[in-house]
Design a protein around this motif. Structure first.
Motif, mmCIF file in Angstrom:
data_model
loop_
_atom_site.group_PDB
_atom_site.id
_atom_site.type_symbol
_atom_site.label_atom_id
_atom_site.label_comp_id
_atom_site.label_asym_id
_atom_site.label_seq_id
_atom_site.Cartn_x
_atom_site.Cartn_y
_atom_site.Cartn_z
ATOM 1 N N GLU A 100 33.580 24.240 25.613
ATOM 2 C CA GLU A 100 34.823 23.929 24.909
ATOM 3 C C GLU A 100 36.018 24.540 25.630
ATOM 4 N N SER A 101 35.834 25.742 26.159
ATOM 5 C CA SER A 101 36.919 26.394 26.886
ATOM 6 C C SER A 101 37.358 25.556 28.077
ATOM 7 N N ILE A 102 36.399 25.104 28.880
ATOM 8 C CA ILE A 102 36.734 24.315 30.062
ATOM 9 C C ILE A 102 37.327 22.968 29.663
ATOM 10 N N ARG A 103 36.826 22.377 28.575
ATOM 11 C CA ARG A 103 37.392 21.108 28.108
ATOM 12 C C ARG A 103 38.868 21.278 27.779
ATOM 13 N N ARG A 104 39.198 22.375 27.116
ATOM 14 C CA ARG A 104 40.594 22.634 26.763
ATOM 15 C C ARG A 104 41.448 22.871 28.006
ATOM 16 N N LEU A 105 40.919 23.637 28.942
ATOM 17 C CA LEU A 105 41.682 23.918 30.157
ATOM 18 C C LEU A 105 41.910 22.648 30.964
ATOM 19 N N GLU A 106 40.905 21.783 31.007
ATOM 20 C CA GLU A 106 41.064 20.537 31.753
ATOM 21 C C GLU A 106 42.056 19.608 31.065
ATOM 22 N N GLU A 107 42.114 19.653 29.733
ATOM 23 C CA GLU A 107 43.133 18.876 29.025
ATOM 24 C C GLU A 107 44.528 19.397 29.366
ATOM 25 N N ALA A 108 44.660 20.715 29.468
ATOM 26 C CA ALA A 108 45.950 21.288 29.850
ATOM 27 C C ALA A 108 46.334 20.851 31.262
ATOM 28 N N LEU A 109 45.368 20.827 32.160
ATOM 29 C CA LEU A 109 45.643 20.417 33.534
ATOM 30 C C LEU A 109 46.010 18.938 33.607
ATOM 31 N N GLU A 110 45.367 18.119 32.784
ATOM 32 C CA GLU A 110 45.699 16.692 32.753
ATOM 33 C C GLU A 110 47.129 16.472 32.286
ATOM 34 N N GLY A 111 47.648 17.423 31.503
ATOM 35 C CA GLY A 111 49.031 17.333 31.048
ATOM 36 C C GLY A 111 50.039 17.721 32.113
ATOM 37 N N GLY A 112 49.551 18.065 33.303
ATOM 38 C CA GLY A 112 50.440 18.386 34.408
ATOM 39 C C GLY A 112 51.008 19.784 34.365
ATOM 40 N N VAL A 113 50.321 20.716 33.700
ATOM 41 C CA VAL A 113 50.834 22.080 33.601
ATOM 42 C C VAL A 113 50.940 22.700 34.996
ATOM 43 N N LYS A 114 52.059 23.353 35.253
ATOM 44 C CA LYS A 114 52.290 23.983 36.549
ATOM 45 C C LYS A 114 52.730 25.440 36.425
ATOM 46 N N HIS A 115 53.320 25.804 35.297
ATOM 47 C CA HIS A 115 53.950 27.117 35.169
ATOM 48 C C HIS A 115 52.963 28.228 34.848
ATOM 49 N N ASN A 116 51.748 27.878 34.407
ATOM 50 C CA ASN A 116 50.802 28.879 33.910
ATOM 51 C C ASN A 116 49.896 29.359 35.047
ATOM 52 N N ASN A 117 50.299 30.441 35.683
ATOM 53 C CA ASN A 117 49.544 30.981 36.812
ATOM 54 C C ASN A 117 48.114 31.319 36.424
ATOM 55 N N TYR A 118 47.925 31.895 35.246
ATOM 56 C CA TYR A 118 46.599 32.364 34.846
ATOM 57 C C TYR A 118 45.645 31.209 34.602
ATOM 58 N N LEU A 119 46.157 30.125 34.039
ATOM 59 C CA LEU A 119 45.336 28.932 33.845
ATOM 60 C C LEU A 119 44.896 28.368 35.192
ATOM 61 N N LEU A 120 45.834 28.189 36.106
ATOM 62 C CA LEU A 120 45.512 27.586 37.397
ATOM 63 C C LEU A 120 44.581 28.478 38.211
ATOM 64 N N GLN A 121 44.815 29.792 38.165
ATOM 65 C CA GLN A 121 43.960 30.713 38.913
ATOM 66 C C GLN A 121 42.552 30.750 38.333
ATOM 67 N N TYR A 122 42.452 30.831 37.010
ATOM 68 C CA TYR A 122 41.135 30.909 36.385
ATOM 69 C C TYR A 122 40.329 29.638 36.650
ATOM 70 N N TYR A 123 40.991 28.482 36.578
ATOM 71 C CA TYR A 123 40.262 27.237 36.775
ATOM 72 C C TYR A 123 39.785 27.108 38.224
ATOM 73 N N ALA A 124 40.602 27.557 39.174
ATOM 74 C CA ALA A 124 40.176 27.536 40.574
ATOM 75 C C ALA A 124 38.949 28.423 40.778
ATOM 76 N N GLN A 125 38.968 29.619 40.182
ATOM 77 C CA GLN A 125 37.819 30.520 40.293
ATOM 78 C C GLN A 125 36.590 29.911 39.632
ATOM 79 N N TYR A 126 36.795 29.267 38.488
ATOM 80 C CA TYR A 126 35.689 28.615 37.782
ATOM 81 C C TYR A 126 35.053 27.523 38.637
ATOM 82 N N GLU A 127 35.868 26.683 39.257
ATOM 83 C CA GLU A 127 35.338 25.603 40.088
ATOM 84 C C GLU A 127 34.508 26.162 41.243
ATOM 85 N N LEU A 128 34.970 27.254 41.836
ATOM 86 C CA LEU A 128 34.213 27.876 42.920
ATOM 87 C C LEU A 128 32.896 28.439 42.414
#
Length: 247
Positions: A100-128
């Motif tokens: 559920e956490s990743i589903r929510r984060l991916e929905e945020a990314l689909e919305g084009g979020v750019k300002h949230n450093n922690y979201l983008l960093q965490y998702y990059a680490q997760y993908e790796l």
């Protein structure tokens, strides 16, 4: 809903507080150890999809339990806001619901979020860490770095085996320093289940395109015998398929 609109500014302030809490939660996770599922060899590439961050969940879960109601209010006020998905994703993560956490984060990314450093960093680490296709990992890392080029947060790569000698460590650092997008690297060691573990934390040069395969090649150099390193290099076509080729 009229009541919610009346106190909208108060809710916005509360969102900021929750955002700070989410940031601290991610920091606490990134400072945790890595739990290995077995099968790692000397190659870091062989371990790229076997590590998951161990949760320091007690204090973090308590924070989100205390503020769960307010998160619900935020979700009612701003259901389409990517930051709402981020907060709900962090709450799900604290409750152990990774899917559920990743589903929510991916929905945020689909919305084009750019300002949230922690979201983008965490998702990059997760993908790796989950062993995603190298193109997905590179996409996530570069999206983070393009939008936050001066962020000092690191990307952490697990090592199947740490350096056995000072020469091993020196050779690895030299290989990492030769990568244009790597600004710095730090070897980190810890003990898990009475076994020594290692990981490398990388920081970034602003404005450089990142190809994580280059870092995998550098740390996988440790799998080569020292006498072969002057004559051979490691080339990785993916994050797990690496071969030794002549220089």
């Amino acid at each position: 809903m009229a009541v919610l609109q009346r106190y909208r500014m108060l809710v916005i302030v509360y969102v900021i507080v929750l955002g700070i809490g989410a940031r601290e939660y991610l920091v606490s996770r990134s400072n945790g150890t890595v739990e290995w599922l077995g099968g790692c060899q000397a190659s870091a590439a062989a371990c790229s999809n076997t590590g998951t961050q161990a949760l320091r969940s007690s204090d973090d879960s308590l924070f989100w339990m205390r503020h769960a109601k307010m998160t619900e209010v935020v979700a009612q006020l701003n259901p389409e806001d990517p930051d709402t998905d981020f907060l709900l994703g962090m709450q799900a993560l604290s409750e152990g619901d990774i899917e559920e956490s990743i589903r929510r984060l991916e929905e945020a990314l689909e919305g084009g979020v750019k300002h949230n450093n922690y979201l983008l960093q965490y998702y990059a680490q997760y993908e790796l860490e989950r062993g995603a296709d190298w193109r997905r990992v590179n996409l996530a890392v570069n999206r983070w770095r393009i939008n936050h080029p001066f962020s000092s947060d690191p990307l952490t790569i697990p090592l199947g085996a740490g350096p056995e000698t000072p020469q091993d460590e020196n050779d690895m650092y030299q290989a990492l320093e030769a990568i244009p997008w790597v600004a710095g690297s730090q070897l980190e060691s810890f003990v898990l289940e009475d076994q020594p573990r290692w990981q490398i934390a990388l920081t970034f040069q602003p404005g450089e395109t990142v190809d994580v395969r280059e870092a995998i090649e550098a740390v996988t150099l440790l799998s080569l015998p020292p006498n072969d390193r002057p004559r051979f290099i490691v080339q990785c076509s993916t994050l797990v398929d690496c071969t030794m080729v002549p220089r």
